[in-house]
Design a protein around this motif. Structure first.
Motif, PDB file in Angstrom:
ATOM      1  N   ASP A  98       0.814  -1.218   0.000  1.00 40.48           N
ATOM      2  CA  ASP A  98       0.000   0.000   0.000  1.00 40.48           C
ATOM      3  C   ASP A  98       0.843   1.262   0.000  1.00 40.48           C
ATOM      4  N   LEU A  99       2.105   1.180  -0.399  1.00 40.40           N
ATOM      5  CA  LEU A  99       2.985   2.349  -0.313  1.00 40.40           C
ATOM      6  C   LEU A  99       2.440   3.523  -1.115  1.00 40.40           C
ATOM      7  N   VAL A 100       2.061   3.276  -2.354  1.00 39.96           N
ATOM      8  CA  VAL A 100       1.605   4.377  -3.207  1.00 39.96           C
ATOM      9  C   VAL A 100       0.316   4.995  -2.675  1.00 39.96           C
ATOM     10  N   GLU A 101      -0.640   4.142  -2.276  1.00 37.33           N
ATOM     11  CA  GLU A 101      -1.916   4.665  -1.816  1.00 37.33           C
ATOM     12  C   GLU A 101      -1.780   5.390  -0.480  1.00 37.33           C
ATOM     13  N   ARG A 102      -0.954   4.858   0.411  1.00 41.33           N
ATOM     14  CA  ARG A 102      -0.858   5.428   1.746  1.00 41.33           C
ATOM     15  C   ARG A 102       0.106   6.613   1.806  1.00 41.33           C
ATOM     16  N   ASN A 103       1.143   6.580   0.982  1.00 39.00           N
ATOM     17  CA  ASN A 103       2.197   7.582   1.156  1.00 39.00           C
ATOM     18  C   ASN A 103       2.743   8.035  -0.190  1.00 39.00           C
ATOM     19  N   TYR A 104       1.862   8.577  -1.019  1.00 35.96           N
ATOM     20  CA  TYR A 104       2.287   9.058  -2.335  1.00 35.96           C
ATOM     21  C   TYR A 104       3.443  10.054  -2.257  1.00 35.96           C
ATOM     22  N   PRO A 105       3.470  10.988  -1.300  1.00 35.59           N
ATOM     23  CA  PRO A 105       4.580  11.944  -1.233  1.00 35.59           C
ATOM     24  C   PRO A 105       5.868  11.375  -0.646  1.00 35.59           C
ATOM     25  N   MET A 106       5.875  10.091  -0.232  1.00 35.23           N
ATOM     26  CA  MET A 106       7.087   9.430   0.260  1.00 35.23           C
ATOM     27  C   MET A 106       7.664  10.119   1.493  1.00 35.23           C
ATOM     28  N   GLN A 107       6.821  10.553   2.388  1.00 37.96           N
ATOM     29  CA  GLN A 107       7.262  11.226   3.604  1.00 37.96           C
ATOM     30  C   GLN A 107       7.460  10.230   4.741  1.00 37.96           C
ATOM     31  N   LEU A 108       8.483  10.465   5.587  1.00 37.80           N
ATOM     32  CA  LEU A 108       8.624   9.678   6.794  1.00 37.80           C
ATOM     33  C   LEU A 108       7.434   9.966   7.720  1.00 37.80           C
ATOM     34  N   ARG A 109       6.948   8.909   8.356  1.00 37.08           N
ATOM     35  CA  ARG A 109       5.821   9.106   9.276  1.00 37.08           C
ATOM     36  C   ARG A 109       6.263   9.864  10.512  1.00 37.08           C
ATOM     37  N   GLU A 110       7.388   9.457  11.089  1.00 41.93           N
ATOM     38  CA  GLU A 110       7.936  10.138  12.260  1.00 41.93           C
ATOM     39  C   GLU A 110       9.454  10.118  12.172  1.00 41.93           C
ATOM     40  N   GLY A 111      10.079  11.091  12.822  1.00 46.19           N
ATOM     41  CA  GLY A 111      11.521  11.124  12.901  1.00 46.19           C
ATOM     42  C   GLY A 111      12.169  11.720  11.667  1.00 46.19           C
ATOM     43  N   SER A 112      13.471  11.495  11.552  1.00 48.23           N
ATOM     44  CA  SER A 112      14.244  12.113  10.478  1.00 48.23           C
ATOM     45  C   SER A 112      15.461  11.272  10.153  1.00 48.23           C
ATOM     46  N   GLN A 113      15.847  11.296   8.893  1.00 46.61           N
ATOM     47  CA  GLN A 113      17.104  10.681   8.470  1.00 46.61           C
ATOM     48  C   GLN A 113      17.872  11.661   7.597  1.00 46.61           C
ATOM     49  N   THR A 114      17.238  12.171   6.544  1.00 47.73           N
ATOM     50  CA  THR A 114      17.806  13.255   5.765  1.00 47.73           C
ATOM     51  C   THR A 114      16.983  14.514   6.023  1.00 47.73           C
ATOM     52  N   VAL A 115      17.473  15.631   5.555  1.00 46.51           N
ATOM     53  CA  VAL A 115      16.912  16.914   5.932  1.00 46.51           C
ATOM     54  C   VAL A 115      15.431  17.050   5.572  1.00 46.51           C
TER      55      VAL A 115
END
Length: 333
Positions: A127-144
């Motif tokens: 469900d990646l495309v349907e749930r998270n089309y903008p490809m955003q992390l749900r929580e936290g950070s790795q890159t800026v």
């Protein structure tokens, strides 16, 4: 913006032309690996993650015993620099992203990370495309930008085929201040002035204070015109032509800053080195051999097989902020 990007390829001076980061040259991109926690006896390591990994919920996800390929040790980590690692667990649907990963001295199965982030999907990322089309992390950070920006790397399969079938995420020498004002566009095509990074990124870290109509900000999309000379006798070598064609078709987006030079990033080849014995980006790898031969055929220098130095920043065409966002984005703090 195109003029500024071309004039500011370097942050300061002395860093050279547009670069390509691979697992054998430059600042290698985020180490991206796929594991399947459904497999009996899957290898795990103990991770101690700071940031959200130290919070109540984040600790349960990012710290503790996590599935990890046995071959991913300090020889595959970028000691002293970003050293990003992300673990895509198709068995649980959980993507863990870590920044500044280090192997604990004297241990084979203990690692630390400065900060981390995560996103949860269904198993096999169905469900990646349907749930998270903008490809955003749900929580936290790795890159800026707090996104799955690894999805925009120049992929090994695409380089072998000679065709990249996705948008390109690039690293910028510098961008506009994250608090700067800029023109945005909403889903109805109405233009307005807003503040902050451009959707889909959730943050930015540029430090250029030039007027907003001169300098792009993190997340801002660009493309290249279709009229560029991409012939074998033109100004761009074969590898760069492949990158340009992808940007003409799918676009490009700024997802990180390095404070050195504008750069494109290639999918790391450590896993191929482990299982096949050769990193495809190395001098003995098949990708280098492919583009070295193409350069020779066109009368170009074979040493520059993977060069992107001639990338035409002056020809880039930039969209307003928040292009493609499903709703109007409020000004960010």
């Amino acid at each position: 913006m195109a003029t500024w990007m071309a004039a500011n390829v370097n942050y300061g001076s002395g860093f050279g032309p547009t670069a390509l980061n691979t697992s054998v040259s430059g600042t290698h991109p985020v180490q991206t690996v796929i594991v399947d926690s459904r497999m009996p006896g899957i290898h795990r390591v103990h991770m101690t993650c700071g940031g959200i990994g130290a919070s109540r919920y984040g600790h349960e996800v990012l710290s503790g015993w996590v599935p990890w390929p046995a071959w991913l040790d300090e020889s595959c980590l970028q000691g002293g620099q970003d050293s990003g690692v992300l673990i895509i667990d198709i068995g649980s649907g959980l993507i863990r992203e870590y920044y500044l990963v280090e192997q604990s001295a004297g241990y084979k199965n203990r690692f630390t990370a400065l900060v981390g982030g995560f996103t949860l999907y269904e198993r096999d990322l169905a469900d990646l495309v349907e749930r998270n089309y903008p490809m955003q992390l749900r929580e936290g950070s790795q890159t800026v930008v707090r996104m799955h920006n690894w999805a925009g790397w120049i992929d090994i399969a695409g380089a072998r085929k000679g065709e990249i079938n996705h948008a390109i995420a690039f690293t910028c020498a510098n961008m506009a201040l994250p608090t700067s004002l800029g023109e945005a566009i909403d889903p109805n095509g109405l233009r307005y002035v807003t503040k902050g990074a451009s959707w889909p990124p959730q943050s930015g870290d540029g430090d250029t204070s030039n007027p907003s109509d001169m300098v792009p900000i993190h997340g801002q999309w660009a493309r290249l015109p279709m009229g560029l000379d991409l012939s074998e006798t033109g100004p761009y070598p074969p590898f760069l032509r492949m990158v340009i064609r992808a940007i003409q078709k799918y676009g490009m987006v700024s997802t990180d800053t390095n404070n050195f030079v504008h750069a494109f990033n290639a999918e790391p080849g450590f896993y191929e080195r482990e299982f096949l014995g050769v990193d495809p980006w190395s001098s003995s790898g098949d990708i280098v051999a492919k583009y070295r031969a193409l350069n020779i055929r066109e009368g170009r220098d074979p040493v520059d097989a993977l060069s992107v130095a001639a990338f035409p920043w002056a020809q880039t065409q930039w969209a307003p902020r928040h292009w493609g966002a499903p709703t109007r984005i409020a000004a960010q703090p």
